[in-house]
Design a protein around this motif. Structure first.
Motif, mmCIF file in Angstrom:
data_model
loop_
_atom_site.group_PDB
_atom_site.id
_atom_site.type_symbol
_atom_site.label_atom_id
_atom_site.label_comp_id
_atom_site.label_asym_id
_atom_site.label_seq_id
_atom_site.Cartn_x
_atom_site.Cartn_y
_atom_site.Cartn_z
ATOM 1 N N ASP A 158 -37.441 27.827 -9.991
ATOM 2 C CA ASP A 158 -38.312 26.661 -9.895
ATOM 3 C C ASP A 158 -37.502 25.372 -9.876
ATOM 4 O O ASP A 158 -37.791 24.451 -9.111
ATOM 5 C CB ASP A 158 -39.293 26.631 -11.070
ATOM 6 N N LYS A 161 -35.765 25.038 -6.618
ATOM 7 C CA LYS A 161 -36.741 24.769 -5.564
ATOM 8 C C LYS A 161 -37.141 23.292 -5.553
ATOM 9 O O LYS A 161 -37.144 22.660 -4.497
ATOM 10 C CB LYS A 161 -37.978 25.651 -5.767
ATOM 11 N N THR A 162 -37.443 22.765 -6.723
ATOM 12 C CA THR A 162 -37.880 21.367 -6.715
ATOM 13 C C THR A 162 -36.735 20.438 -6.322
ATOM 14 O O THR A 162 -36.962 19.438 -5.660
ATOM 15 C CB THR A 162 -38.449 20.928 -8.084
ATOM 16 N N THR A 165 -36.348 20.905 -2.380
ATOM 17 C CA THR A 165 -37.383 20.274 -1.559
ATOM 18 C C THR A 165 -37.259 18.750 -1.590
ATOM 19 O O THR A 165 -37.881 18.070 -0.792
ATOM 20 C CB THR A 165 -38.792 20.689 -2.023
ATOM 21 N N ASN A 166 -36.481 18.252 -2.522
ATOM 22 C CA ASN A 166 -36.214 16.815 -2.558
ATOM 23 C C ASN A 166 -34.717 16.575 -2.415
ATOM 24 O O ASN A 166 -34.165 15.675 -3.051
ATOM 25 C CB ASN A 166 -36.708 16.209 -3.878
ATOM 26 N N GLN A 179 -42.056 19.100 -13.302
ATOM 27 C CA GLN A 179 -42.269 20.063 -12.223
ATOM 28 C C GLN A 179 -42.053 21.499 -12.699
ATOM 29 O O GLN A 179 -42.800 22.399 -12.327
ATOM 30 C CB GLN A 179 -41.301 19.764 -11.062
#
Lengths: 230, 230
Positions: A158, A161-162, A165-166, A179
């Motif tokens: 996680d 991933k966050t 994606t940024n 998040q």
DNA sequence: TCTGGGTGTAAAAAGATCGTAAAAATGGAG
DNA sequence: CTCCATTTTTACGATCTTTTTACACCCAGA
């Protein structure tokens, strides 16, 4: 879905009806009033499906059908007032994928469009993030580094991933924490982060001691660099 | 051409009409009078196309449609006396490739058959999955490991099937449970999964204690790996 | 040199999840 | 009704994750 559909019909009110209904179903529409224009548009726009009226003013609809079929396999649904069986057979054997007789029910036409589109169903490309030698396949939940799969725990994943994606953007401690640890109150938060950033670095950095993927922005947060920067 | 066509219709005279006409056009025909038999024949014979009457005595035709679609992409032309638009939409959206209302012209039906066959002509889609030394024949419901048949209970098979059709992808506990135990509420769900994953591993893994086919993604779910990965 | 905030590792304790075996319940066929 | 294959439940030890604890570090500024 958002497939592009080309409407080839000379009657403006039919075009309008189709346009409104198709757009209401989330399709994008292009229109052509003549066979000639229809053929050109088919080549230019490369629609995902064509609705073709056989009763065109400038040319026989079956002619247009054959011409488009010379170079394209796009699904073509023929729509016409002619109900003679001979015409149906001719159209179907010359490349039409379906044949609907006017007046037709809109929901039936929509269903037939969905069926036709299903035949060329190429599932939409899966979102795969690539950051340097790192590959993150969101759909398959697979992370690879130089092609080698990397095992990550749920929290590690996680977090990565966050950040991915940024990518390129600084994520503050607070943003990352909210998040990943959804809906927990900010307590020893940035300590969790330190621990897990450490885990991630150990797993994806060439040299965890001198990270060049996950950069810490002191006092602010962390940032996943994108390859162009060094 | 010589494609095999399965006729599923309970009226003998319709079957005869179709049989004679189809054979005159060079097709091979198989017949079934009930939905149950139709599904079985579809799995056994592997026809190139199915003509399905919705008005079957033993079961709803759409039920048969859905069941066949679970493992096969064979073109299905629905033939029925019902002319309601709702029925058409339903059938088309549940996997039918075309919908023809009785009474129909034979030459039109023939043309629609040719059109449907054209769609699959260039995409031979074998309903047999091969994952490493594992072979899963969805149509025949047969699983083999190194050529040796593997006996699976219905639940075990469903579980393997959903993992195999999404091979390489992580299936979350929730996804697997909803696919296999359809429409039951998520309670002791992941425990059922553990038990059945255990059963499957015992039957298809070389060394069930160290699985290399069904790997667990802790906290997330399970994944059936495809051979290239280790 | 000492101090202190922000940071990075390591390894423990705590907690959750997972695997297996085996018993009990279920349901269909004969 | 009984038998049998299957599913569901129960129990417990093993394993993996997360959280907590502990301590070293770097680098200003006093």
């Amino acid at each position: 879905m958002g497939a592009k559909i080309l409407i080839v019909d000379d009657e403006p009110q039919i075009r309008k009806l189709l346009r409104v209904t198709l757009q209401a179903h989330g399709f994008t529409t292009i229109e052509a009033a003549t066979g000639q224009d229809g053929i050109i548009q088919a080549g230019m726009i490369r629609p995902d499906l064509i609705i073709l009226d056989l009763g065109l003013p400038d040319m026989d609809g079956t002619k247009a059908l054959s011409q488009i079929r010379e170079w394209s396999v796009v699904p073509i649904i023929v729509v016409t007032v002619r109900d003679d069986e001979e015409g149906k057979v001719y159209a179907l054997d010359h490349g039409a994928d379906d044949y609907v007789t006017k007046p037709f029910g809109m929901s039936e036409l929509m269903a037939r469009i969905r069926t036709a589109l299903r035949h060329v169903a190429n599932q939409p490309d899966e979102p795969v993030l690539k950051i340097g030698k790192l590959t993150i396949d969101l759909a398959r939940r697979i992370v690879e580094r130089d092609g080698q799969p990397v095992r990550l725990t749920p929290t590690e994943y996680d977090l990565l991933k966050t950040m991915a994606t940024n990518a390129g953007r600084v994520m503050t401690h607070r943003q990352l924490f909210q998040q990943v640890w959804k809906g927990q109150n900010y307590e020893t938060a940035d300590h969790y982060l330190r621990v897990y950033i450490g885990h991630l670095r150990k797993k994806i950095e060439d040299n965890p001691a001198q990270p060049n993927l996950i950069i810490t922005e002191p006092g602010v947060g962390y940032r996943l660099v994108i390859p162009s920067e060094s």
